[in-house]
Design a protein around this motif. Sequence first.
Motif, PDB file in Angstrom:
ATOM      1  N   ALA A   1       0.805  -1.351   0.209  1.00 24.58           N
ATOM      2  CA  ALA A   1      -0.042   0.194   0.021  1.00 24.58           C
ATOM      3  C   ALA A   1       0.992   1.146   0.017  1.00 24.58           C
ATOM      4  O   ALA A   1       0.558   2.523  -0.603  1.00 24.58           O
ATOM      5  N   GLY A   2       2.129   1.179   0.622  1.00 27.54           N
ATOM      6  CA  GLY A   2       2.916   2.364   0.750  1.00 27.54           C
ATOM      7  C   GLY A   2       3.872   2.438  -0.314  1.00 27.54           C
ATOM      8  O   GLY A   2       4.978   3.360  -0.124  1.00 27.54           O
ATOM      9  N   ASP A   3       3.659   1.516  -1.435  1.00 26.55           N
ATOM     10  CA  ASP A   3       4.942   1.682  -2.241  1.00 26.55           C
ATOM     11  C   ASP A   3       6.187   1.412  -1.867  1.00 26.55           C
ATOM     12  O   ASP A   3       7.309   1.913  -2.414  1.00 26.55           O
ATOM     13  N   SER A   4       6.637   0.554  -0.773  1.00 25.15           N
ATOM     14  CA  SER A   4       7.573   0.383  -0.089  1.00 25.15           C
ATOM     15  C   SER A   4       8.590   1.528   0.266  1.00 25.15           C
ATOM     16  O   SER A   4       9.673   1.287   0.478  1.00 25.15           O
ATOM     17  N   GLU A   5       7.797   2.424   0.256  1.00 24.93           N
ATOM     18  CA  GLU A   5       8.461   3.784   1.045  1.00 24.93           C
ATOM     19  C   GLU A   5       8.406   4.009   2.576  1.00 24.93           C
ATOM     20  O   GLU A   5       9.033   4.806   3.121  1.00 24.93           O
ATOM     21  N   ASN A   6       7.740   2.864   3.067  1.00 22.12           N
ATOM     22  CA  ASN A   6       7.712   2.772   4.402  1.00 22.12           C
ATOM     23  C   ASN A   6       9.135   2.566   5.277  1.00 22.12           C
ATOM     24  O   ASN A   6       9.803   2.069   4.555  1.00 22.12           O
ATOM     25  N   ASP A   7       9.033   2.759   6.510  1.00 20.73           N
ATOM     26  CA  ASP A   7      10.444   2.207   7.233  1.00 20.73           C
ATOM     27  C   ASP A   7       9.664   0.723   7.392  1.00 20.73           C
ATOM     28  O   ASP A   7       9.005   0.713   8.471  1.00 20.73           O
TER      29      ASP A   7
END
Length: 493
Positions: free
Chosen positions: A81-87
């Motif tokens: 969901a976060g386009d793997s921009e998550n920590d």
Amino acid sequence: MASVLHAEPTVVVVGGGLAGLSASLDIINGGGRVILVEGEGNTGGNSAKASSGINGAGTETQEKLGIKDSPELLVKDTLSAGDSENDKKLVEILAANSADAVEFLRGVEVDLTDVNLCGGHSVPRTHWIPSPKEGRPIPAGFEIMKRLRTRLNEKQSENPEAFKLLTQTKMVGILRENGKVSGIEIVTSASGEKSKIIGDAVILATGGFSADETLLKEFGAEIFGFPTTNGAFAKGDGVKIARALGAKIIGMENIQIHPTAFVDPKDPSAGTKFLAAEAIRGKGALLINSKGQRFGNELGRRDYLTGKILELAEPIEESFQGGSAGRNAAIMIMNEANVEAFGRPAFNFYSIVKKFFAKYENSAELAKALGIDESAIKTTLEEYQKSFDGKSEDPFGKKVFPVSAISPTEPIYAAIVVPAIHYTMGGLKIDEATRVIDEHGKPIVGLFAAGEVTGGVHGSNRLAGNSLLECVVFGRIAGKSAAQSAAETRTEL
């Protein structure tokens, strides 16, 4: 020389939403003291408005319902969901503690024994309160906040020194002494005068900035002017004040536009909208445009559906339920089976009390109200029925078809929905212990943060149900971390 603990450690918690109350309860349960500072007249914040529920992976409730889930799968869905921009480390902590977070709330007597499938999830895992057959519905966020506040009041009755609540008290600065945060500067609505609250550690649980013109213009100029589902108090004070102290901010440009906020027929141009809970689509509601056509997967990501509405759904004229005040809008439609699955009392609040929904006897009547050929909606519903029955693939890639398809010959409920600013994924950078990190990559000693005031967990786009989860998981971690830091401050060699 032996260590001596002078007194119980005191933590100043700023913000009375779910993260702040979760942190406060954890601190008090551990023997610490809390001074809770809330800018509004009561606790609750945007947490009290949350309607879809809280995620939990591998919970007892899921097991009883035969739902197979795991923290690993929740991590996968959250990163997707976060386009793997998550920590990723924070996401793993979120998922690993999700089942315990649900149990924590059940421990304060919140009934989370129903599970819903929301957009972007691979399995049903959003826990919410079962809708009663009769009587008033109980919104998940409101009930959670009520139960936590009740438990804190009980703790205060047992030990008046353990919990002190200051409402209508606004933080205007963070105090630091000898390189360590030592409290906050406040202004009370009653006096308008500045004063100080001294503590051994500070937790910022002040929420996001979805109603703040300054930060929205700086980081989201392209969406400035959209309506919002947030209260006017969502001004990003924690972000702004900590930023001035040297805290690092991340992901501030990631501002979530929720695809479905109700348009009030009495005031179509209102800047603040009532959220159309994602759980409605999780119980089978469809989205069509003013031409009577579906245009996307109703259970897709929030940013995906918002994009589809802005691209493929035109503004709706005043002649249909008051119109959409010139904004690109969709029409949310449901049948009786969808309504019953969502919960009749909750739906009645939307339809009878708020009057967001209008009832049409069949698709031909709805088409007539829209001023389009009756075959348009009829064809749309018949094509969806084929996908629902497994006779054809859904043209928008929908794989899960909840509850019931809508027949052209049965009564249809319809409401206008528009995209609205809902959540800010960016905020203060924190580490795994919720310590606020400065511009040099170092923790700001004595300063912690949890909830929407932080960035990193959600990446570019938040998964439904992860906001309440984030508040409980990281609120409790912040409580433990701040209590430990406070205890260390009270210890002298």
